[in-house]
Motif scaffolding. Structure first.
Motif, PDB file in Angstrom:
ATOM      1  N   ASN A 183     -23.937  -5.386  75.711  1.00 65.69           N
ATOM      2  CA  ASN A 183     -24.929  -6.210  75.017  1.00 65.69           C
ATOM      3  C   ASN A 183     -26.226  -6.283  75.815  1.00 65.69           C
ATOM      4  O   ASN A 183     -27.322  -6.271  75.256  1.00 65.69           O
ATOM      5  N   ASP A 188     -29.186  -7.063  73.321  1.00 69.66           N
ATOM      6  CA  ASP A 188     -28.740  -7.912  72.208  1.00 69.66           C
ATOM      7  C   ASP A 188     -28.605  -9.373  72.686  1.00 69.66           C
ATOM      8  O   ASP A 188     -27.515  -9.831  73.048  1.00 69.66           O
ATOM      9  N   GLY A 190     -28.793 -12.158  71.121  1.00 67.82           N
ATOM     10  CA  GLY A 190     -27.977 -13.029  70.263  1.00 67.82           C
ATOM     11  C   GLY A 190     -26.510 -12.973  70.663  1.00 67.82           C
ATOM     12  O   GLY A 190     -25.864 -14.001  70.864  1.00 67.82           O
ATOM     13  N   ARG A 191     -25.986 -11.750  70.808  1.00 68.14           N
ATOM     14  CA  ARG A 191     -24.571 -11.604  71.189  1.00 68.14           C
ATOM     15  C   ARG A 191     -24.337 -12.132  72.598  1.00 68.14           C
ATOM     16  O   ARG A 191     -23.302 -12.729  72.877  1.00 68.14           O
ATOM     17  N   ALA A 193     -25.844 -14.535  74.049  1.00 68.36           N
ATOM     18  CA  ALA A 193     -25.856 -15.998  74.014  1.00 68.36           C
ATOM     19  C   ALA A 193     -24.565 -16.539  73.401  1.00 68.36           C
ATOM     20  O   ALA A 193     -24.043 -17.564  73.834  1.00 68.36           O
ATOM     21  N   ARG A 194     -24.010 -15.810  72.429  1.00 72.05           N
ATOM     22  CA  ARG A 194     -22.801 -16.307  71.736  1.00 72.05           C
ATOM     23  C   ARG A 194     -21.510 -15.988  72.472  1.00 72.05           C
ATOM     24  O   ARG A 194     -20.487 -16.615  72.230  1.00 72.05           O
ATOM     25  N   GLY A 195     -21.567 -14.973  73.385  1.00 73.77           N
ATOM     26  CA  GLY A 195     -20.305 -14.399  73.869  1.00 73.77           C
ATOM     27  C   GLY A 195     -19.626 -15.075  75.034  1.00 73.77           C
ATOM     28  O   GLY A 195     -18.678 -14.537  75.576  1.00 73.77           O
ATOM     29  N   GLY A 197     -17.744 -17.901  75.510  1.00 78.80           N
ATOM     30  CA  GLY A 197     -16.526 -18.714  75.468  1.00 78.80           C
ATOM     31  C   GLY A 197     -15.245 -17.904  75.464  1.00 78.80           C
ATOM     32  O   GLY A 197     -15.260 -16.685  75.610  1.00 78.80           O
ATOM     33  N   SER A 200     -13.746 -17.984  69.309  1.00 77.76           N
ATOM     34  CA  SER A 200     -14.647 -18.608  68.337  1.00 77.76           C
ATOM     35  C   SER A 200     -13.849 -19.619  67.525  1.00 77.76           C
ATOM     36  O   SER A 200     -12.668 -19.399  67.227  1.00 77.76           O
ATOM     37  N   GLU A 203     -15.889 -19.914  62.306  1.00 80.13           N
ATOM     38  CA  GLU A 203     -17.006 -20.346  61.469  1.00 80.13           C
ATOM     39  C   GLU A 203     -16.779 -19.954  60.021  1.00 80.13           C
ATOM     40  O   GLU A 203     -16.127 -18.962  59.737  1.00 80.13           O
ATOM     41  N   CYS A 210      -9.077 -16.386  69.572  1.00 89.89           N
ATOM     42  CA  CYS A 210      -9.254 -16.565  71.011  1.00 89.89           C
ATOM     43  C   CYS A 210      -8.620 -15.415  71.784  1.00 89.89           C
ATOM     44  O   CYS A 210      -7.871 -14.612  71.219  1.00 89.89           O
TER      45      CYS A 210
END
Ligand SMILES: Nc1ncnc2c1ncn2[C@@H]1O[C@H](COP(=O)(O)OP(=O)(O)OP(=O)(O)O)[C@@H](O)[C@H]1O
Length: 289
Positions: A183, A188, A190-191, A193-195, A197, A200, A203, A210
């Motif tokens: 990433n 990337d 966005g990925r 920032a989301r990746g 944890g 998920s 959503e 997990c």
């Protein structure tokens, strides 16, 4: 030189030195510690609540084999039940053999198994057909990119069919490092920032997912499979050589080797301890004393 005693039970001889901590353990104490760490990951992250029906993405490979085995051991303490869900991508000469390994695992561990196929889910398309249609098209994305998206949807569908409330996959710490680097190299944000944890929350209408092995290194996953004598499929997918992930993996190996050289603290290069850290362990090749 004989191996030192296990620093946990002090009864058996140590069979390995843990790559991260350097702790010398016998096979049984290592497996107990590994399972306790996965339990801690699940409990501390509140990943799988009591009563969860957990669909394990079962590829037949080392990671998902170890994941299914460890969760089966932990299931009574966690109060969860397990279902194996395998996706048949339609990759000739590869997936059939891997699915045979999943079927053997399901039978041996008495776990229900459901197989979902791309061909049935996606209007007759198999991964081989996708690869044929993209070959020579000049598209920058490899067929692994398509496969990743389709597999995610197929796993979700399989999990729903068996009434699962949660999905788990066998991604380990090395896989996660590769993903972060990929990433990063692609820019990337966005990925990235989301990746961060362990999974998920699910959503929209998606089931929560997990990765309980996310904090375990690939070396330790291989060691666990060895000491528990797990039967898994260890060949690489026929399309893997064209995946961008391979570049990230090579770069990480080189960075790791360079970092260890600089520190001069290569505990694993000590004679009689686990093997060369620059090498990703070959599945089933086991570093021991
Ligand atoms: N065909 C499949 N069916 C079900 N789950 C899959 C399948 N392929 C991959 N998965 C899930 O996604 C995880 C990551 O798969 P991937 O192929 O990226 O990595 P891997 O390190 O080779 O994993 P493994 O050793 O379990 O095959 C697997 O551990 C498994 O949980």
């Amino acid at each position: 030189m004989p191996a030192p005693p296990c620093t946990s039970c002090h009864a058996a001889r140590a069979a390995l030195r843990r790559p991260r901590s350097g702790q010398a353990l016998c096979g049984a104490c290592f497996c107990t510690a590994f399972e306790a760490e996965v339990l801690h990951t699940v409990l501390a992250g509140r990943l799988l609540p009591p009563g969860a029906v957990v669909a394990v993405g079962a590829s037949g490979g080392k990671d998902s084999t170890v994941l299914a085995h460890v969760l089966r051991e932990l299931a009574p303490r966690l109060g969860i039940s397990l279902q194996l869900v395998a996706v048949d991508e339609g990759i000739g000469g590869y997936r059939d053999a891997a699915l045979a390994a999943v079927r053997r695992q399901a039978a041996r561990w008495e776990l229900p198994l459901t197989v979902v196929a791309y061909e049935d889910l996606f209007g007759g398309w198999t991964m081989d057909a996708v690869a044929r249609s993209t070959a020579g098209s000049g598209r920058s994305r490899s067929c692994c990119t398509f496969c990743g998206v389709l597999r995610r949807r197929a796993l979700e569908e399989g999990a729903r069919r068996v009434g699962a409330t949660h999905i788990v996959t066998g991604h380990n710490a090395d896989d996660m490092a590769e993903t972060v680097l990929m990433n990063f190299l692609r820019g990337d944000a966005g990925r990235l920032a989301r990746g961060g944890g362990l999974g998920s929350p699910g959503e929209g209408s998606a089931l929560p997912r997990c990765r309980p092995l996310q904090l375990a290194s690939q070396k330790e996953v291989v060691l666990y499979a060895h000491f528990r004598r797990l039967d898994y499929f260890s060949e690489e997918c026929v399309y893997a050589p064209e995946a961008f992930r391979g570049h990230a993996r090579d770069l990480l190996k080189r960075l790791e080797a360079a970092g260890k050289g600089r520190r001069g603290l290569d505990e694993e290069a000590t004679p009689g301890t686990p093997g060369d850290p620059a090498q990703t362990p070959t599945p089933k090749a086991v570093p021991t004393f």
